[in-house]
Design a protein around this motif. Structure first.
Motif, PDB file in Angstrom:
ATOM      1  N   GLU A  16       0.845  -1.185   0.000  1.00 46.07           N
ATOM      2  CA  GLU A  16       0.000   0.000   0.000  1.00 46.07           C
ATOM      3  C   GLU A  16       0.882   1.237   0.000  1.00 46.07           C
ATOM      4  O   GLU A  16       1.914   1.266   0.667  1.00 46.07           O
ATOM      5  N   VAL A  17       0.491   2.230  -0.778  1.00 42.00           N
ATOM      6  CA  VAL A  17       1.271   3.457  -0.900  1.00 42.00           C
ATOM      7  C   VAL A  17       0.310   4.635  -0.910  1.00 42.00           C
ATOM      8  O   VAL A  17      -0.713   4.599  -1.592  1.00 42.00           O
ATOM      9  N   ALA A  18       0.645   5.669  -0.163  1.00 45.43           N
ATOM     10  CA  ALA A  18      -0.141   6.901  -0.200  1.00 45.43           C
ATOM     11  C   ALA A  18       0.333   7.717  -1.390  1.00 45.43           C
ATOM     12  O   ALA A  18       1.518   8.015  -1.523  1.00 45.43           O
ATOM     13  N   SER A  19      -0.585   8.039  -2.280  1.00 43.22           N
ATOM     14  CA  SER A  19      -0.201   8.820  -3.455  1.00 43.22           C
ATOM     15  C   SER A  19      -0.630  10.270  -3.251  1.00 43.22           C
ATOM     16  O   SER A  19      -1.773  10.543  -2.905  1.00 43.22           O
ATOM     17  N   PRO A  20       0.289  11.171  -3.451  1.00 42.90           N
ATOM     18  CA  PRO A  20      -0.053  12.582  -3.269  1.00 42.90           C
ATOM     19  C   PRO A  20      -0.928  13.076  -4.416  1.00 42.90           C
ATOM     20  O   PRO A  20      -0.649  12.825  -5.581  1.00 42.90           O
ATOM     21  N   SER A  21      -1.994  13.713  -4.061  1.00 39.48           N
ATOM     22  CA  SER A  21      -2.859  14.333  -5.055  1.00 39.48           C
ATOM     23  C   SER A  21      -3.351  15.645  -4.461  1.00 39.48           C
ATOM     24  O   SER A  21      -3.487  15.770  -3.248  1.00 39.48           O
ATOM     25  N   LEU A  28      -2.944   3.671  -2.954  1.00 38.08           N
ATOM     26  CA  LEU A  28      -2.766   2.699  -4.027  1.00 38.08           C
ATOM     27  C   LEU A  28      -2.432   1.366  -3.378  1.00 38.08           C
ATOM     28  O   LEU A  28      -1.443   1.243  -2.656  1.00 38.08           O
ATOM     29  N   TRP A  29      -3.271   0.375  -3.615  1.00 40.55           N
ATOM     30  CA  TRP A  29      -3.072  -0.980  -3.099  1.00 40.55           C
ATOM     31  C   TRP A  29      -2.682  -1.851  -4.283  1.00 40.55           C
ATOM     32  O   TRP A  29      -3.351  -1.829  -5.314  1.00 40.55           O
ATOM     33  N   ARG A  30      -1.590  -2.617  -4.146  1.00 37.87           N
ATOM     34  CA  ARG A  30      -1.121  -3.460  -5.249  1.00 37.87           C
ATOM     35  C   ARG A  30      -0.812  -4.865  -4.773  1.00 37.87           C
ATOM     36  O   ARG A  30      -0.321  -5.064  -3.672  1.00 37.87           O
ATOM     37  N   GLN A  44      -8.046   3.911  -3.710  1.00 32.53           N
ATOM     38  CA  GLN A  44      -9.166   4.290  -2.852  1.00 32.53           C
ATOM     39  C   GLN A  44      -8.795   5.494  -2.012  1.00 32.53           C
ATOM     40  O   GLN A  44      -7.619   5.774  -1.793  1.00 32.53           O
ATOM     41  N   ASN A  45      -9.816   6.167  -1.514  1.00 34.10           N
ATOM     42  CA  ASN A  45      -9.570   7.318  -0.650  1.00 34.10           C
ATOM     43  C   ASN A  45      -9.590   6.935   0.823  1.00 34.10           C
ATOM     44  O   ASN A  45      -9.436   7.778   1.683  1.00 34.10           O
ATOM     45  N   ARG A  46      -9.773   5.669   1.124  1.00 28.19           N
ATOM     46  CA  ARG A  46      -9.775   5.232   2.522  1.00 28.19           C
ATOM     47  C   ARG A  46      -8.764   4.101   2.723  1.00 28.19           C
ATOM     48  O   ARG A  46      -8.431   3.374   1.802  1.00 28.19           O
ATOM     49  N   ARG A  47      -8.320   3.998   3.944  1.00 28.62           N
ATOM     50  CA  ARG A  47      -7.362   2.953   4.316  1.00 28.62           C
ATOM     51  C   ARG A  47      -7.924   2.270   5.554  1.00 28.62           C
ATOM     52  O   ARG A  47      -7.718   2.711   6.679  1.00 28.62           O
ATOM     53  N   ASN A  48      -8.658   1.189   5.332  1.00 24.64           N
ATOM     54  CA  ASN A  48      -9.290   0.500   6.442  1.00 24.64           C
ATOM     55  C   ASN A  48      -9.289  -1.008   6.197  1.00 24.64           C
ATOM     56  O   ASN A  48      -8.744  -1.495   5.209  1.00 24.64           O
ATOM     57  N   THR A  49      -9.916  -1.739   7.086  1.00 23.54           N
ATOM     58  CA  THR A  49      -9.927  -3.199   7.003  1.00 23.54           C
ATOM     59  C   THR A  49     -10.649  -3.684   5.755  1.00 23.54           C
ATOM     60  O   THR A  49     -10.209  -4.636   5.104  1.00 23.54           O
ATOM     61  N   LYS A  50     -11.734  -3.038   5.391  1.00 23.17           N
ATOM     62  CA  LYS A  50     -12.495  -3.448   4.213  1.00 23.17           C
ATOM     63  C   LYS A  50     -11.646  -3.330   2.945  1.00 23.17           C
ATOM     64  O   LYS A  50     -11.665  -4.211   2.085  1.00 23.17           O
ATOM     65  N   ALA A  52      -8.359  -3.460   2.777  1.00 24.03           N
ATOM     66  CA  ALA A  52      -7.307  -4.481   2.828  1.00 24.03           C
ATOM     67  C   ALA A  52      -7.858  -5.858   2.460  1.00 24.03           C
ATOM     68  O   ALA A  52      -7.216  -6.620   1.732  1.00 24.03           O
ATOM     69  N   LYS A  53      -9.046  -6.181   2.930  1.00 25.54           N
ATOM     70  CA  LYS A  53      -9.657  -7.470   2.591  1.00 25.54           C
ATOM     71  C   LYS A  53      -9.964  -7.557   1.100  1.00 25.54           C
ATOM     72  O   LYS A  53      -9.839  -8.618   0.492  1.00 25.54           O
ATOM     73  N   ARG A  54     -10.357  -6.443   0.512  1.00 24.94           N
ATOM     74  CA  ARG A  54     -10.629  -6.428  -0.924  1.00 24.94           C
ATOM     75  C   ARG A  54      -9.363  -6.758  -1.709  1.00 24.94           C
ATOM     76  O   ARG A  54      -9.395  -7.495  -2.683  1.00 24.94           O
ATOM     77  N   LEU A  55      -8.225  -6.218  -1.259  1.00 20.87           N
ATOM     78  CA  LEU A  55      -6.964  -6.509  -1.938  1.00 20.87           C
ATOM     79  C   LEU A  55      -6.606  -7.991  -1.817  1.00 20.87           C
ATOM     80  O   LEU A  55      -6.003  -8.563  -2.717  1.00 20.87           O
ATOM     81  N   LEU A  56      -6.988  -8.626  -0.742  1.00 22.16           N
ATOM     82  CA  LEU A  56      -6.704 -10.050  -0.576  1.00 22.16           C
ATOM     83  C   LEU A  56      -7.639 -10.930  -1.399  1.00 22.16           C
ATOM     84  O   LEU A  56      -7.213 -11.934  -1.967  1.00 22.16           O
ATOM     85  N   THR A  57      -8.909 -10.569  -1.477  1.00 24.11           N
ATOM     86  CA  THR A  57      -9.883 -11.458  -2.109  1.00 24.11           C
ATOM     87  C   THR A  57      -9.936 -11.339  -3.627  1.00 24.11           C
ATOM     88  O   THR A  57     -10.137 -12.341  -4.314  1.00 24.11           O
TER      89      THR A  57
END
Length: 73
Positions: A16-21, A28-30, A44-50, A52-57
């Motif tokens: 996960e990386v915070a992208s400056p805008s 940015l989750w990769r 995404q504009n949020r960094r939460n458990t949901k 992170a789970k999306r990146l895994l599934t």
């Protein structure tokens, strides 16, 4: 170059990386395999458990096989 089919010995790197805008912080989750092939990217504009789970599934559904290891930062 052709992508090799997924196998059980694959290693995935999740990052996960915070992208400056201007005016808004985006994340940015990769998911990348050991060969550098990008399996999935999510912005995404949020960094939460949901998020992170999306990146895994999502890559698990796309690839059809679970990797041997998943390495996170």
């Amino acid at each position: 170059m052709r992508r090799k089919p997924p196998c059980r010995n694959d290693v995935w790197y999740l990052n996960e990386v915070a992208s400056p805008s201007p005016g808004k912080k985006l994340w940015l989750w990769r998911a990348v395999d050991q060969d550098g092939y990008v399996l999935d990217e999510i912005v995404q504009n949020r960094r939460n458990t949901k998020a992170a789970k999306r990146l895994l599934t999502r890559p698990l559904k796309k690839q059809g096989l679970a990797p041997k290891r998943m390495i996170t930062d």
